[in-house]
Motif scaffolding. Sequence first.
Motif, PDB file in Angstrom:
ATOM      1  N   PHE A  68       0.838  -1.184   0.000  1.00 12.14           N
ATOM      2  CA  PHE A  68       0.000   0.000   0.000  1.00 12.14           C
ATOM      3  C   PHE A  68       0.882   1.246   0.000  1.00 12.14           C
ATOM      4  N   ASN A  69       0.692   2.129  -0.965  1.00 16.29           N
ATOM      5  CA  ASN A  69       1.494   3.349  -1.129  1.00 16.29           C
ATOM      6  C   ASN A  69       2.984   3.039  -1.260  1.00 16.29           C
ATOM      7  N   GLU A  70       3.317   1.988  -1.973  1.00 16.47           N
ATOM      8  CA  GLU A  70       4.714   1.579  -2.115  1.00 16.47           C
ATOM      9  C   GLU A  70       5.147   1.565  -3.578  1.00 16.47           C
ATOM     10  N   ALA A  71       4.588   2.405  -4.380  1.00 17.76           N
ATOM     11  CA  ALA A  71       4.908   2.405  -5.810  1.00 17.76           C
ATOM     12  C   ALA A  71       6.386   2.685  -6.059  1.00 17.76           C
ATOM     13  N   ASP A  72       7.001   3.535  -5.250  1.00 14.01           N
ATOM     14  CA  ASP A  72       8.414   3.868  -5.449  1.00 14.01           C
ATOM     15  C   ASP A  72       9.327   2.682  -5.129  1.00 14.01           C
ATOM     16  N   GLN A  73       8.941   1.875  -4.167  1.00  9.76           N
ATOM     17  CA  GLN A  73       9.787   0.754  -3.744  1.00  9.76           C
ATOM     18  C   GLN A  73       9.336  -0.587  -4.305  1.00  9.76           C
ATOM     19  N   LEU A  74       8.321  -0.621  -5.156  1.00  9.98           N
ATOM     20  CA  LEU A  74       7.789  -1.893  -5.649  1.00  9.98           C
ATOM     21  C   LEU A  74       8.832  -2.679  -6.431  1.00  9.98           C
ATOM     22  N   HIS A  75       9.574  -2.021  -7.303  1.00 12.46           N
ATOM     23  CA  HIS A  75      10.584  -2.729  -8.100  1.00 12.46           C
ATOM     24  C   HIS A  75      11.661  -3.326  -7.189  1.00 12.46           C
TER      25      HIS A  75
END
Length: 106
Positions: A68-75
């Motif tokens: 949740f709200n982790e788009a920057d760290q997803l990769h």
Amino acid sequence: MTLFHDIFTPQVLEWMARFCFGYPFVMSWYWIVGSILYWFIRERHRSEYTSPPHLLETPLVSVLFPCFNEADQLHETMVVLMDFLATQIMKPLPSMMAQAITPEKY
């Protein structure tokens, strides 16, 4: 006399004190005896674990992780997760890992 003294008479307080000590004491002995009986009846006769059973095919695995709200760290999370899966669980898959983790997919 107050309502407290009417309800909590010395006999009731003594019974409550005995219960607060006696219940855990009795239940601890219940669990100790139960676990010893379980070992004698069941576990003592089991064969030793040597290796996992042979499977005809590799089972499919689903991995769920919160993001949740982790788009920057997803990769970065996916790279670490795939590295863990490849090194700890699915040993021989480096080529699949290289295909699965590409920045364009995210």
